[in-house]
Design a protein around this motif. Structure first.
Motif, short mmCIF file in Angstrom:
data_model
loop_
_atom_site.label_atom_id
_atom_site.label_comp_id
_atom_site.label_asym_id
_atom_site.label_seq_id
_atom_site.Cartn_x
_atom_site.Cartn_y
_atom_site.Cartn_z
N LEU A 96 0.91 -1.17 0.03
CA LEU A 96 0.17 0.09 -0.07
C LEU A 96 0.78 1.26 -0.05
CD1 LEU A 96 -3.05 -0.68 2.49
CD2 LEU A 96 -3.08 -0.49 0.18
N ILE A 97 1.86 1.19 0.85
CA ILE A 97 2.89 2.46 1.08
C ILE A 97 3.67 2.68 -0.28
CG2 ILE A 97 4.72 3.50 2.20
CD1 ILE A 97 1.75 3.26 3.58
N LYS A 98 4.10 1.70 -1.03
CA LYS A 98 4.76 1.72 -2.33
C LYS A 98 4.00 2.34 -3.20
CE LYS A 98 8.14 0.75 -4.89
NZ LYS A 98 9.62 1.40 -4.89
N GLU A 99 2.61 1.69 -3.25
CA GLU A 99 1.66 2.08 -4.35
C GLU A 99 1.25 3.44 -3.97
OE1 GLU A 99 -2.93 0.98 -5.42
OE2 GLU A 99 -1.41 -0.57 -4.64
N ALA A 100 1.19 3.98 -2.98
CA ALA A 100 0.63 5.60 -2.57
C ALA A 100 1.81 6.53 -2.82
CB ALA A 100 -0.04 5.54 -1.02
N SER A 101 3.04 6.29 -2.59
CA SER A 101 4.06 7.29 -2.40
C SER A 101 5.05 6.84 -3.43
CB SER A 101 4.45 7.08 -1.09
OG SER A 101 5.45 6.08 -0.83
N GLY A 102 5.07 5.58 -3.88
CA GLY A 102 6.60 5.31 -4.90
C GLY A 102 7.85 5.10 -3.97
N ARG A 103 7.59 5.18 -2.76
CA ARG A 103 8.72 4.89 -1.81
C ARG A 103 8.37 3.78 -0.81
NH1 ARG A 103 10.08 10.29 1.23
NH2 ARG A 103 11.79 9.45 1.80
N THR A 104 9.43 3.08 -0.37
CA THR A 104 9.32 1.74 0.58
C THR A 104 9.11 2.46 1.78
OG1 THR A 104 11.53 1.45 0.93
CG2 THR A 104 10.48 0.47 -0.93
N VAL A 105 8.53 1.41 2.49
CA VAL A 105 8.51 1.84 4.04
C VAL A 105 9.77 2.02 4.75
CG1 VAL A 105 7.55 1.27 6.56
CG2 VAL A 105 6.14 0.62 4.37
N PRO A 106 10.86 1.31 4.31
CA PRO A 106 12.13 1.58 5.19
C PRO A 106 12.81 2.99 4.68
CG PRO A 106 12.02 -0.81 4.49
CD PRO A 106 10.68 -0.15 4.03
N GLU A 107 12.40 3.35 3.46
CA GLU A 107 12.94 4.64 2.73
C GLU A 107 12.11 5.79 3.40
OE1 GLU A 107 13.82 3.26 -1.89
OE2 GLU A 107 11.79 4.12 -1.22
N TRP A 108 10.85 5.60 3.90
CA TRP A 108 10.10 6.54 4.48
C TRP A 108 10.70 6.68 5.90
CZ3 TRP A 108 7.12 10.64 3.37
CH2 TRP A 108 6.35 10.17 2.21
N ILE A 109 11.09 5.61 6.69
CA ILE A 109 11.62 5.63 7.79
C ILE A 109 12.91 6.20 8.22
CG2 ILE A 109 12.49 4.26 10.07
CD1 ILE A 109 10.18 2.38 9.00
N ASP A 110 13.85 5.94 7.11
CA ASP A 110 15.17 6.47 6.95
C ASP A 110 15.06 7.73 6.88
OD1 ASP A 110 16.02 3.85 7.75
OD2 ASP A 110 16.90 3.49 5.57
N SER A 111 14.06 8.38 5.92
CA SER A 111 14.21 9.82 5.60
C SER A 111 13.84 10.64 6.70
CB SER A 111 13.28 10.13 4.52
OG SER A 111 12.01 9.85 4.80
N PHE A 112 13.05 10.16 7.61
CA PHE A 112 12.57 10.90 8.74
C PHE A 112 13.77 10.79 9.91
CE2 PHE A 112 8.30 11.11 7.51
CZ PHE A 112 7.47 11.66 8.22
N VAL A 113 14.47 9.83 9.85
CA VAL A 113 15.64 9.48 10.97
C VAL A 113 16.80 10.61 10.30
CG1 VAL A 113 17.40 8.29 11.84
CG2 VAL A 113 15.18 7.32 11.82
N ILE A 114 17.06 10.71 9.10
CA ILE A 114 17.93 11.24 8.45
C ILE A 114 17.80 12.70 8.69
CG2 ILE A 114 19.30 12.17 6.55
CD1 ILE A 114 20.54 9.76 7.63
N MET A 115 16.52 13.08 8.47
CA MET A 115 15.91 14.47 8.59
C MET A 115 16.27 15.00 10.20
SD MET A 115 12.51 16.41 7.59
CE MET A 115 11.52 15.35 8.67
N GLU A 116 15.82 14.19 10.98
CA GLU A 116 16.10 14.64 12.33
C GLU A 116 17.49 14.65 12.74
OE1 GLU A 116 14.70 15.37 16.44
OE2 GLU A 116 14.01 15.72 14.53
#
Length: 162
Positions: A96-116
């Motif tokens: 679902l997440i890949k379909e909705a955003s084009g990104r994987t769940v781990p990519e989303w999680i990592d992007s939040f951690v890196i931003m912080e």
């Protein structure tokens, strides 16, 4: 059921049948998946769940995930954690997440951690050790490897460049 049935675990099935019959109020053989879903929803056993019709709108899943992620990314980096909160399987959640955003769940999680991590390095005087603790990394080499794999520089280099 005879002792031989018990030997092979048939009592487990009998107990499960009895539970669902008592819970739903139908003979176990007549209970459908929808009956079980209705029971779970009625009893609010999985408050993060939404019905299948809402999940047809994959953006709903993405929005719920982003809300959970903003609350939990520092402590939780496991796909299964977020899927469980939405009461769906990790495999379906990932789809679902890949379909909705084009990104994987781990990519989303990592992007939040890196931003912080970037924000903490750039805008605070926290030591790298304090940042590691704040982001719940186990040790400095793990954090440094993670940070460098996403930014191309170490945390110390990133801080000096800012």
């Amino acid at each position: 059921y005879t002792p031989e049935h018990r030997k092979y675990g048939f009592t487990i099935f009998a107990e499960t049948d009895e539970f669902w019959s008592n819970t739903i109020g139908k003979p176990a053989k007549d209970i459908t998946i929808q009956d079980i879903r209705d029971y779970i929803q009625k009893e609010n056993l999985c408050p993060g769940a939404v019905d299948d019709n809402n999940y047809k709108d994959v953006n709903n899943a993405l929005n719920q995930f982003i809300n959970l992620l903003t609350e939990s990314y520092k402590e939780e980096r496991n796909v299964a954690f977020y899927a469980e909160k939405l009461c769906i399987s990790p495999k379906y959640f990932s789809k679902l997440i890949k379909e909705a955003s084009g990104r994987t769940v781990p990519e989303w999680i990592d992007s939040f951690v890196i931003m912080e991590a970037r924000n903490l390095l750039k805008f605070t005087d926290l030591s790298i050790k304090q940042i590691i603790a704040h982001l719940h990394f186990t040790d400095q080499p793990t954090f440094t490897k993670f940070f460098k794999s996403h930014t191309g520089v170490t945390p110390a280099q990133y801080r000096r460049q800012q």
